[in-house]
Design a protein around this motif. Structure first.
Motif, short mmCIF file in Angstrom:
data_model
loop_
_atom_site.label_atom_id
_atom_site.label_comp_id
_atom_site.label_asym_id
_atom_site.label_seq_id
_atom_site.Cartn_x
_atom_site.Cartn_y
_atom_site.Cartn_z
N SER A 87 0.94 -1.09 0.04
CA SER A 87 0.09 0.08 0.02
C SER A 87 0.87 1.22 0.04
O SER A 87 2.02 1.22 0.45
N LEU A 88 0.44 2.33 -0.63
CA LEU A 88 1.08 3.62 -0.39
C LEU A 88 1.33 3.98 1.06
O LEU A 88 2.54 4.45 1.39
N ASN A 89 0.47 3.52 2.00
CA ASN A 89 0.84 3.79 3.50
C ASN A 89 2.02 3.10 3.72
O ASN A 89 3.03 3.56 4.58
N GLU A 90 2.01 1.90 3.41
CA GLU A 90 3.17 0.79 3.83
C GLU A 90 4.46 1.34 3.11
O GLU A 90 5.68 1.66 3.83
N LEU A 91 4.49 1.83 1.96
CA LEU A 91 5.81 2.43 1.33
C LEU A 91 6.15 3.67 1.96
O LEU A 91 7.28 3.62 2.19
N ARG A 92 5.41 4.54 2.32
CA ARG A 92 5.86 5.74 3.16
C ARG A 92 6.49 5.34 4.63
O ARG A 92 7.12 6.29 5.02
N ALA A 93 5.79 4.36 5.12
CA ALA A 93 6.26 3.89 6.47
C ALA A 93 7.36 3.02 6.53
O ALA A 93 8.11 2.55 7.38
N ALA A 94 7.89 2.42 5.14
CA ALA A 94 8.87 1.51 5.10
C ALA A 94 10.34 1.99 5.79
O ALA A 94 10.67 3.07 5.47
N SER A 95 10.93 1.08 6.25
CA SER A 95 12.48 1.19 6.90
C SER A 95 13.48 1.44 5.70
O SER A 95 14.39 2.24 5.89
N GLU A 96 12.96 0.87 4.73
CA GLU A 96 13.97 0.72 3.44
C GLU A 96 13.15 0.66 2.17
O GLU A 96 11.88 0.06 2.18
N VAL A 97 13.56 1.25 1.05
CA VAL A 97 12.84 1.39 -0.05
C VAL A 97 14.13 1.22 -1.32
O VAL A 97 15.01 1.62 -1.17
N TRP A 98 13.83 0.12 -2.14
CA TRP A 98 15.10 -0.24 -3.19
C TRP A 98 13.92 -0.15 -4.40
O TRP A 98 12.71 -0.68 -4.66
N VAL A 99 14.70 0.15 -5.65
CA VAL A 99 14.20 -0.31 -6.96
C VAL A 99 15.27 -1.09 -7.89
O VAL A 99 16.49 -1.12 -7.54
N THR A 100 14.73 -1.97 -8.48
CA THR A 100 15.88 -2.92 -9.17
C THR A 100 15.34 -2.82 -10.67
O THR A 100 14.19 -2.56 -11.09
N SER A 101 16.51 -2.91 -11.52
CA SER A 101 16.57 -3.22 -12.83
C SER A 101 17.92 -3.87 -13.44
O SER A 101 18.70 -3.94 -12.74
N SER A 102 17.92 -4.12 -14.61
CA SER A 102 19.16 -4.69 -15.18
C SER A 102 20.36 -3.99 -14.94
O SER A 102 21.53 -4.40 -14.87
N THR A 103 20.10 -2.57 -15.25
CA THR A 103 21.36 -1.78 -15.44
C THR A 103 21.51 -1.01 -14.15
O THR A 103 22.69 -0.49 -13.70
N ARG A 104 20.73 -1.03 -13.06
CA ARG A 104 20.56 -0.23 -11.98
C ARG A 104 20.84 -1.24 -10.41
O ARG A 104 20.93 -0.71 -9.49
N GLU A 105 20.79 -2.54 -11.23
CA GLU A 105 20.84 -3.46 -9.76
C GLU A 105 19.89 -3.32 -8.77
O GLU A 105 18.85 -3.39 -9.15
N ILE A 106 20.18 -3.40 -7.56
CA ILE A 106 19.39 -3.16 -6.46
C ILE A 106 19.72 -1.71 -6.01
O ILE A 106 20.74 -1.52 -5.19
N LEU A 107 18.98 -0.62 -6.13
CA LEU A 107 19.25 0.63 -5.91
C LEU A 107 18.60 1.09 -4.66
O LEU A 107 17.31 1.07 -4.73
N PRO A 108 19.21 1.66 -3.67
CA PRO A 108 18.54 2.07 -2.71
C PRO A 108 17.94 3.47 -2.59
O PRO A 108 18.33 4.41 -3.18
N VAL A 109 16.71 3.65 -2.12
CA VAL A 109 16.13 4.99 -2.18
C VAL A 109 15.80 5.29 -0.93
O VAL A 109 15.32 4.92 0.05
N VAL A 110 16.75 6.60 -0.84
CA VAL A 110 16.95 7.14 0.61
C VAL A 110 16.24 8.49 1.00
O VAL A 110 15.74 8.88 2.03
N MET A 111 15.29 8.94 -0.28
CA MET A 111 14.60 10.02 -0.04
C MET A 111 13.19 9.82 -0.79
O MET A 111 13.19 9.41 -2.10
#
Length: 280
Positions: free
Chosen positions: A223-247
């Protein structure tokens, strides 16, 4: 040094690679594509990428124009050296003699492939924004019709961010050019596969690595609420691998730095890449 690309059976300088103005990829976005990372001169999870290509082609009612051995031979010619790079390949429904929405008959497909270096991945993390998901309903097909993704990614760039996380009906779906992970209550969570997300190869490997190393991981809606409350957020792709979102939306994720679960997962991912480079 002139870059050599593949186009419809020929290897030629990129400046000489031309398609017809009647090509359906140009006129309609009628085609699919694939991006395959290459480490140590070796394509990464090639079988999985080619299977996804087959699935995308089937999704738009096209047959694969080449066999696996043909793709491998093309990639071997295009890969240059052992540095990190990526193969881009695209297949369109070709260039019939006239423009018509209906599928053309007896028209050979257009097949294009090239190889380019992979940009360094920012280990300090990136910022992202959330935006409404305005895309079509068959996002599981890796189609070249990416205008909605382009507009949403540019919205993120305009905000000084690296990615836009797409939200539909109160659920966080994926990034404009990536899959989405969060860490919630110590568990890694990623949305399940379906028509609303691209079945990412890096996404699947991330899930596999977590399970293989006893790291709690679930595939379920976020959920959007869970996303905003998460302790960590990442996005993954073939060229960015596992990329942490810090903001996220101008607010820090966790303590505003790559988190401990990402640190462990990234380490395991890099070990996996190293084994590929070493031929293990």
């Amino acid at each position: 040094m002139t870059q050599i690309v593949y186009l419809n059976g020929d290897f030629l300088p990129i400046e000489s690679a031309k398609i017809s103005v009647l090509d359906r990829g140009f006129l309609f976005g009628d085609g699919v594509y694939e991006v395959i990372p290459v480490y140590g001169g070796k394509p990464f999870r090639l079988a999985e990428h080619l299977q996804r290509l087959e699935n995308s082609l089937e999704g738009i009612r096209m047959e694969s124009p080449l066999a696996t051995s043909d793709w491998e031979a093309i990639f071997a010619r295009l890969v240059d050296g052992t540095e990190d790079q990526s193969i881009y390949l695209q297949v369109t429904r070709g260039a019939p003699p006239k423009r018509d929405h209906a599928f053309p008959k007896n028209t050979p497909p257009t097949v294009f492939a090239m190889c380019t270096p992979i940009a360094p991945i920012p280990a300090s993390g990136v910022c992202a924004i959330t935006v409404p998901d305005i895309r079509w309903q068959w996002c599981h097909i890796k189609a070249i019709t990416l205008l909605a993704n382009v507009l949403q990614r540019q919205q993120a760039v305009d905000a000084g961010c690296a990615e836009a996380i797409l939200v539909r009906d109160g659920q966080a779906i994926e990034g404009a050019a990536s899959n989405l992970f969060v860490v919630s209550g110590g568990t890694i969570v990623t949305p399940p596969k379906g028509n609303d997300i691209l079945p990412g190869i890096t996404r699947d490997l991330t899930v596999e690595i977590a399970h293989a190393n006893g790291i709690p991981c679930e595939e379920r809606p976020i959920s959007l609420n869970e996303l905003r409350a998460a302790s960590e957020v990442w996005v993954t792709s073939s060229t960015r691998e596992i990329l942490p979102v810090v903001m996220l939306d101008q607010s820090p994720v966790g303590d505003g730095a790559p988190g401990p679960v990402w640190q462990r997962m990234n380490s395991l991912y890099q070990e996996h890449k190293l084994r590929l480079r070493q031929g293990l």
